[in-house]
Design a protein around this motif. Sequence first.
Motif, mmCIF file in Angstrom:
data_model
loop_
_atom_site.group_PDB
_atom_site.id
_atom_site.type_symbol
_atom_site.label_atom_id
_atom_site.label_comp_id
_atom_site.label_asym_id
_atom_site.label_seq_id
_atom_site.Cartn_x
_atom_site.Cartn_y
_atom_site.Cartn_z
ATOM 1 N N ASP A 112 -24.361 -21.856 40.403
ATOM 2 C CA ASP A 112 -25.465 -21.800 40.139
ATOM 3 C C ASP A 112 -25.894 -20.437 39.761
ATOM 4 N N ASP A 113 -25.228 -19.448 40.230
ATOM 5 C CA ASP A 113 -25.333 -17.943 39.859
ATOM 6 C C ASP A 113 -25.128 -17.683 38.165
ATOM 7 N N ASN A 114 -24.376 -18.650 37.665
ATOM 8 C CA ASN A 114 -23.782 -18.557 36.300
ATOM 9 C C ASN A 114 -24.484 -19.656 35.414
ATOM 10 N N SER A 115 -25.572 -20.128 36.016
ATOM 11 C CA SER A 115 -26.619 -21.118 35.271
ATOM 12 C C SER A 115 -27.247 -20.300 34.272
ATOM 13 N N ILE A 116 -27.924 -20.958 33.140
ATOM 14 C CA ILE A 116 -28.903 -20.156 32.124
ATOM 15 C C ILE A 116 -29.862 -19.953 32.742
ATOM 16 N N GLU A 117 -30.402 -20.300 33.606
ATOM 17 C CA GLU A 117 -31.929 -19.994 34.411
ATOM 18 C C GLU A 117 -31.547 -18.713 35.138
ATOM 19 N N ALA A 118 -30.348 -18.700 35.776
ATOM 20 C CA ALA A 118 -30.180 -17.611 36.822
ATOM 21 C C ALA A 118 -29.826 -16.312 36.111
ATOM 22 N N LEU A 119 -28.931 -16.603 35.053
ATOM 23 C CA LEU A 119 -28.932 -15.404 34.099
ATOM 24 C C LEU A 119 -30.000 -14.910 33.297
ATOM 25 N N GLN A 120 -30.765 -15.745 32.955
ATOM 26 C CA GLN A 120 -32.091 -15.387 32.079
ATOM 27 C C GLN A 120 -32.816 -14.388 33.034
ATOM 28 N N GLU A 121 -32.930 -14.891 34.500
ATOM 29 C CA GLU A 121 -33.752 -14.008 35.413
ATOM 30 C C GLU A 121 -33.122 -12.759 35.708
ATOM 31 N N LYS A 122 -31.784 -12.857 35.873
ATOM 32 C CA LYS A 122 -30.832 -11.562 36.096
ATOM 33 C C LYS A 122 -31.133 -10.693 34.993
ATOM 34 N N PHE A 123 -31.030 -11.152 33.677
ATOM 35 C CA PHE A 123 -31.409 -10.274 32.365
ATOM 36 C C PHE A 123 -32.917 -9.565 32.680
ATOM 37 N N ARG A 124 -33.756 -10.270 32.949
ATOM 38 C CA ARG A 124 -35.118 -9.891 33.048
ATOM 39 C C ARG A 124 -35.053 -9.037 34.174
ATOM 40 N N GLU A 125 -34.417 -8.787 35.342
ATOM 41 C CA GLU A 125 -34.310 -7.995 36.237
ATOM 42 C C GLU A 125 -33.727 -6.725 35.722
ATOM 43 N N VAL A 126 -32.549 -6.814 35.093
ATOM 44 C CA VAL A 126 -31.843 -5.665 34.681
ATOM 45 C C VAL A 126 -32.595 -4.765 33.745
ATOM 46 N N THR A 127 -33.210 -5.625 32.752
ATOM 47 C CA THR A 127 -33.804 -4.961 31.695
ATOM 48 C C THR A 127 -35.400 -4.398 32.049
ATOM 49 N N SER A 128 -35.868 -4.825 33.254
ATOM 50 C CA SER A 128 -37.067 -4.485 33.754
ATOM 51 C C SER A 128 -37.011 -3.455 34.587
ATOM 52 N N SER A 129 -36.033 -2.710 34.810
ATOM 53 C CA SER A 129 -35.760 -1.596 35.647
ATOM 54 C C SER A 129 -36.773 -0.297 35.443
ATOM 55 N N THR A 130 -37.292 0.072 36.417
ATOM 56 C CA THR A 130 -38.194 1.377 36.232
ATOM 57 C C THR A 130 -37.684 2.716 36.408
ATOM 58 N N SER A 131 -38.028 3.548 36.411
ATOM 59 C CA SER A 131 -37.704 4.782 36.658
ATOM 60 C C SER A 131 -37.325 4.963 38.376
ATOM 61 N N ALA A 132 -38.314 4.248 39.120
ATOM 62 C CA ALA A 132 -37.987 4.090 40.406
ATOM 63 C C ALA A 132 -36.493 3.840 40.963
ATOM 64 N N ASN A 133 -36.091 2.803 39.879
ATOM 65 C CA ASN A 133 -34.933 2.231 40.235
ATOM 66 C C ASN A 133 -33.723 2.922 39.509
ATOM 67 N N GLY A 134 -34.170 3.867 38.811
ATOM 68 C CA GLY A 134 -33.116 4.626 38.044
ATOM 69 C C GLY A 134 -33.197 4.206 36.482
ATOM 70 N N PRO A 135 -32.190 4.781 35.721
ATOM 71 C CA PRO A 135 -32.184 4.507 34.590
ATOM 72 C C PRO A 135 -31.538 2.893 34.343
ATOM 73 N N VAL A 136 -31.921 2.465 33.105
ATOM 74 C CA VAL A 136 -31.399 0.991 32.817
ATOM 75 C C VAL A 136 -29.891 1.250 32.561
ATOM 76 N N ASN A 137 -29.252 0.348 33.090
ATOM 77 C CA ASN A 137 -27.574 0.339 32.800
ATOM 78 C C ASN A 137 -27.227 -0.321 31.664
ATOM 79 N N GLN A 138 -26.829 0.323 30.583
ATOM 80 C CA GLN A 138 -26.564 -0.515 29.372
ATOM 81 C C GLN A 138 -25.275 -1.393 29.546
ATOM 82 N N GLU A 139 -24.408 -1.000 30.305
ATOM 83 C CA GLU A 139 -23.045 -1.701 30.434
ATOM 84 C C GLU A 139 -23.501 -2.971 31.485
ATOM 85 N N GLU A 140 -24.415 -2.774 32.167
ATOM 86 C CA GLU A 140 -24.801 -3.834 33.011
ATOM 87 C C GLU A 140 -25.478 -5.025 32.130
#
Length: 189
Positions: A26-54
């Motif tokens: 379930d964690d590797n489903s397309i939908e879950a990964l799309q959501e995870k991608f949105r989460e990691v790319t929408s990091s704000t300065s409050a969460n620190g810099p965006v991690n390019q490797e992640e």
Amino acid sequence: MDLRTFLLIFCLSGIVLLDSCKQQADDNSIEALQEKFREVTSSTSANGPVNQEEIKGVMLQLAQAYEREAEGQADADLAAKNWYKAAELYETNMMDIGKALQIFDKIIQTYPAHDRAADALFKKGYIYHNTLRDLDKAKVAYLDFLEKYPEHDLVNSARFEIENLGVPAKELLERIQQTDSTEASNGPS
């Protein structure tokens, strides 16, 4: 421990293992990964810099999920679309051009009548021209595209690419601007 207790523990262990595998799937489903991608790319300065490797790691997982979905897909339309999405991720986001070209070839060969096959063939020409600078292979791909898909929306773009193979971007921009100014000064026909 008696046999009954052993079997009970064995069965419970199997259930726990299966549940764990399902959760991982379930964690590797397309939908879950799309959501995870949105989460990691929408990091704000409050969460620190965006991690390019992640981000790159999530995009690789997403591309692989599209590949898995395409491989198991009986519906040719959905398979071609999933292969194309995977190829785009490899090409544009991970710069794995070889893998992208390999998938584009698979689409062209497996689904030649599908719209994504035409797009894939055009994209091959574009990659050879603009990324790899292999003008001979670019021309072959564009001419093949024009021959196989003469009614496609990208026909004019393919002709434009062929006419301008090897032209430096600055010179090409000057040509376009000159054409635009000439047309503007001549007015409507």
